[in-house]
Design a protein around this motif. Sequence first.
Motif, PDB file in Angstrom:
ATOM      1  N   GLN A  93       0.838  -1.213   0.000  1.00  0.00           N
ATOM      2  CA  GLN A  93       0.000   0.000   0.000  1.00  0.00           C
ATOM      3  C   GLN A  93       0.866   1.252   0.000  1.00  0.00           C
ATOM      4  O   GLN A  93       0.645   2.180  -0.800  1.00  0.00           O
ATOM      5  CB  GLN A  93      -0.873   0.027   1.254  1.00  0.00           C
ATOM      6  CG  GLN A  93      -1.912  -1.060   1.344  1.00  0.00           C
ATOM      7  CD  GLN A  93      -2.328  -1.311   2.784  1.00  0.00           C
ATOM      8  OE1 GLN A  93      -2.177  -0.456   3.645  1.00  0.00           O
ATOM      9  NE2 GLN A  93      -2.859  -2.493   3.036  1.00  0.00           N
ATOM     10  N   GLN A 109      -2.471   8.154   2.621  1.00  0.00           N
ATOM     11  CA  GLN A 109      -2.407   6.693   2.542  1.00  0.00           C
ATOM     12  C   GLN A 109      -0.999   6.202   2.833  1.00  0.00           C
ATOM     13  O   GLN A 109      -0.799   5.221   3.558  1.00  0.00           O
ATOM     14  CB  GLN A 109      -2.844   6.267   1.134  1.00  0.00           C
ATOM     15  CG  GLN A 109      -2.729   4.785   0.852  1.00  0.00           C
ATOM     16  CD  GLN A 109      -3.787   4.029   1.596  1.00  0.00           C
ATOM     17  OE1 GLN A 109      -4.952   4.241   1.380  1.00  0.00           O
ATOM     18  NE2 GLN A 109      -3.370   3.145   2.489  1.00  0.00           N
ATOM     19  N   SER A 144      -0.113   3.800   5.982  1.00  0.00           N
ATOM     20  CA  SER A 144       0.393   2.444   5.760  1.00  0.00           C
ATOM     21  C   SER A 144       1.790   2.283   6.321  1.00  0.00           C
ATOM     22  O   SER A 144       2.127   1.226   6.869  1.00  0.00           O
ATOM     23  CB  SER A 144       0.387   2.128   4.266  1.00  0.00           C
ATOM     24  OG  SER A 144      -0.927   2.119   3.781  1.00  0.00           O
ATOM     25  N   ASP A 191      -8.315   2.240   8.383  1.00  0.00           N
ATOM     26  CA  ASP A 191      -8.316   1.613   7.057  1.00  0.00           C
ATOM     27  C   ASP A 191      -9.541   2.021   6.262  1.00  0.00           C
ATOM     28  O   ASP A 191      -9.460   2.290   5.062  1.00  0.00           O
ATOM     29  CB  ASP A 191      -8.286   0.084   7.198  1.00  0.00           C
ATOM     30  CG  ASP A 191      -6.882  -0.447   7.394  1.00  0.00           C
ATOM     31  OD1 ASP A 191      -5.934   0.325   7.201  1.00  0.00           O
ATOM     32  OD2 ASP A 191      -6.749  -1.629   7.736  1.00  0.00           O
ATOM     33  N   GLY A 213      -9.094   4.139   3.003  1.00  0.00           N
ATOM     34  CA  GLY A 213      -9.508   3.399   1.817  1.00  0.00           C
ATOM     35  C   GLY A 213     -10.560   4.155   1.019  1.00  0.00           C
ATOM     36  O   GLY A 213     -10.479   4.240  -0.208  1.00  0.00           O
ATOM     37  N   THR A 214     -11.549   4.725   1.719  1.00  0.00           N
ATOM     38  CA  THR A 214     -12.578   5.494   1.023  1.00  0.00           C
ATOM     39  C   THR A 214     -11.976   6.708   0.317  1.00  0.00           C
ATOM     40  O   THR A 214     -12.311   7.008  -0.837  1.00  0.00           O
ATOM     41  CB  THR A 214     -13.655   5.937   2.024  1.00  0.00           C
ATOM     42  OG1 THR A 214     -14.086   4.810   2.759  1.00  0.00           O
ATOM     43  CG2 THR A 214     -14.826   6.562   1.317  1.00  0.00           C
ATOM     44  N   THR A 264      -8.819   7.113  -0.688  1.00  0.00           N
ATOM     45  CA  THR A 264      -7.975   6.705  -1.810  1.00  0.00           C
ATOM     46  C   THR A 264      -8.829   6.272  -3.002  1.00  0.00           C
ATOM     47  O   THR A 264      -8.537   6.640  -4.151  1.00  0.00           O
ATOM     48  CB  THR A 264      -7.051   5.558  -1.377  1.00  0.00           C
ATOM     49  OG1 THR A 264      -6.302   5.985  -0.247  1.00  0.00           O
ATOM     50  CG2 THR A 264      -6.108   5.174  -2.486  1.00  0.00           C
ATOM     51  N   TRP A 293      -5.296   0.889  -3.358  1.00  0.00           N
ATOM     52  CA  TRP A 293      -6.589   0.592  -2.734  1.00  0.00           C
ATOM     53  C   TRP A 293      -6.857  -0.906  -2.719  1.00  0.00           C
ATOM     54  O   TRP A 293      -7.379  -1.447  -1.739  1.00  0.00           O
ATOM     55  CB  TRP A 293      -7.715   1.314  -3.481  1.00  0.00           C
ATOM     56  CG  TRP A 293      -9.039   1.040  -2.868  1.00  0.00           C
ATOM     57  CD1 TRP A 293      -9.517   1.566  -1.715  1.00  0.00           C
ATOM     58  CD2 TRP A 293     -10.037   0.131  -3.347  1.00  0.00           C
ATOM     59  NE1 TRP A 293     -10.764   1.048  -1.451  1.00  0.00           N
ATOM     60  CE2 TRP A 293     -11.097   0.167  -2.430  1.00  0.00           C
ATOM     61  CE3 TRP A 293     -10.126  -0.691  -4.464  1.00  0.00           C
ATOM     62  CZ2 TRP A 293     -12.248  -0.596  -2.598  1.00  0.00           C
ATOM     63  CZ3 TRP A 293     -11.258  -1.458  -4.621  1.00  0.00           C
ATOM     64  CH2 TRP A 293     -12.308  -1.402  -3.702  1.00  0.00           C
ATOM     65  N   LEU A 342      -5.150  -2.348   0.054  1.00  0.00           N
ATOM     66  CA  LEU A 342      -5.713  -1.950   1.350  1.00  0.00           C
ATOM     67  C   LEU A 342      -6.955  -2.754   1.701  1.00  0.00           C
ATOM     68  O   LEU A 342      -7.219  -3.033   2.875  1.00  0.00           O
ATOM     69  CB  LEU A 342      -6.047  -0.456   1.314  1.00  0.00           C
ATOM     70  CG  LEU A 342      -6.593   0.162   2.594  1.00  0.00           C
ATOM     71  CD1 LEU A 342      -5.561   0.091   3.691  1.00  0.00           C
ATOM     72  CD2 LEU A 342      -7.001   1.602   2.364  1.00  0.00           C
ATOM     73  N   ALA A 343      -7.742  -3.139   0.680  1.00  0.00           N
ATOM     74  CA  ALA A 343      -9.032  -3.790   0.933  1.00  0.00           C
ATOM     75  C   ALA A 343      -8.894  -5.059   1.790  1.00  0.00           C
ATOM     76  O   ALA A 343      -9.652  -5.212   2.757  1.00  0.00           O
ATOM     77  CB  ALA A 343      -9.735  -4.083  -0.390  1.00  0.00           C
ATOM     78  N   CYS A 386      -8.329  -4.140   5.443  1.00  0.00           N
ATOM     79  CA  CYS A 386      -9.510  -3.570   6.079  1.00  0.00           C
ATOM     80  C   CYS A 386     -10.531  -4.660   6.385  1.00  0.00           C
ATOM     81  O   CYS A 386     -11.084  -4.718   7.492  1.00  0.00           O
ATOM     82  CB  CYS A 386     -10.093  -2.502   5.155  1.00  0.00           C
ATOM     83  SG  CYS A 386     -11.486  -1.639   5.852  1.00  0.00           S
ATOM     84  N   THR A 401     -19.164  -0.038  -3.861  1.00  0.00           N
ATOM     85  CA  THR A 401     -17.924   0.414  -4.492  1.00  0.00           C
ATOM     86  C   THR A 401     -18.205   1.072  -5.836  1.00  0.00           C
ATOM     87  O   THR A 401     -17.636   2.129  -6.160  1.00  0.00           O
ATOM     88  CB  THR A 401     -16.982  -0.787  -4.667  1.00  0.00           C
ATOM     89  OG1 THR A 401     -16.856  -1.457  -3.415  1.00  0.00           O
ATOM     90  CG2 THR A 401     -15.623  -0.328  -5.133  1.00  0.00           C
TER      91      THR A 401
END
Lengths: 193, 193
Positions: A62, A95, A99, A129, A133-134, A136, A176, A179-180, A183, B134
């Motif tokens: 990330q 981000q 990270s 996260d 995440g949202t 990014t 992203w 990252l998913a 999370c 998403t």
Amino acid sequence: MRASRPAVHPVEAPPPPPAAAAQAQAQGQGEGEGVAHPRGVRMKDPPGAPGTPAGLGLRLAQAFFAAAALAVMASTNDFPSVSAFSYLVAAAILQCLWSLSLAFVDIYALLVKRSLRNARAVCIFTIGDGITGTLTLGAACASAGITVLIGNDLNICAENHCASFETATAMAFISWFALAPSCILNFWSMASR
Amino acid sequence: MRASRPAVHPVEAPPPPPAAAAQAQAQGQGEGEGVAHPRGVRMKDPPGAPGTPAGLGLRLAQAFFAAAALAVMASTNDFPSVSAFSYLVAAAILQCLWSLSLAFVDIYALLVKRSLRNARAVCIFTIGDGITGTLTLGAACASAGITVLIGNDLNICAENHCASFETATAMAFISWFALAPSCILNFWSMASR
């Protein structure tokens, strides 16, 4: 004399009854790598969870791809003229910092062989996260919308740095995607305790 | 004679021991509204979960705002010239269909007073919510990037339908904000069983 002497040798604790062991396993009460637990009770951290080598790899991926998106976007001289590209730079910085911080936490946990299954830590990781995440994903999608507008809808790539914009957008999307799993795993371990 | 006659009256089952009740509650084994459970064992559905009035309200709000975004965007005659706006229309259609389907499932569950705490159903709801969420967030962010580019960066609102674009983008964001609690609640109840 010999028969009445008290036993001073350390004795092993009897194993817990099967029902209690199953209950403890269902509630996931296995914190602390160094604490001695009865066999079969402690839940293993799934690969990718914080404090595991796979989790550290995800965090480094990330941070690397966010830094790549930031570097490629910042290398163009006209990105501040478009709000979405400025937002991508800001989201990539956030981000990358987030990270990298969690990567250092993972490295520490791996070095001292401690598990990170602490309830408050997992909650903070999950919320952080989710927010980064949202942000990014939003920045990547906004940049992708503008890149497609410039390249496909208006066909003015000749006077713009389309290749750089596309590369930065792709790097943000890859960041992203890395990252998913972190999370989802954090949220899962928060909910299943 | 009277003392030896067998009891034919229905007898209540004895309450479970406290340890077993706590274990069953921790594992969340309370499915089916109509099935008789010992008192205190069945977990209540949290407000907003599928099969509850709040969950139905969330679904209807998602469908309504997605339909509003679709209608406002489709009312402009030049949206197909921008890929991001076409993508917003497609994502709004998908979001509207998905939320309406789940609203009908919720209405059915409310009418027949059945709980929707089935493991497979919750899994399907969570994955579908994640995918449509998403897509909707991506479409809203892409449209927002283009809208800001047109309105603030280039200042060419005079020759574009800026108000419609902004309204459609805002509706898509509101639809996503209504989807997020459903998705988080579904994922939570999937992970905590």
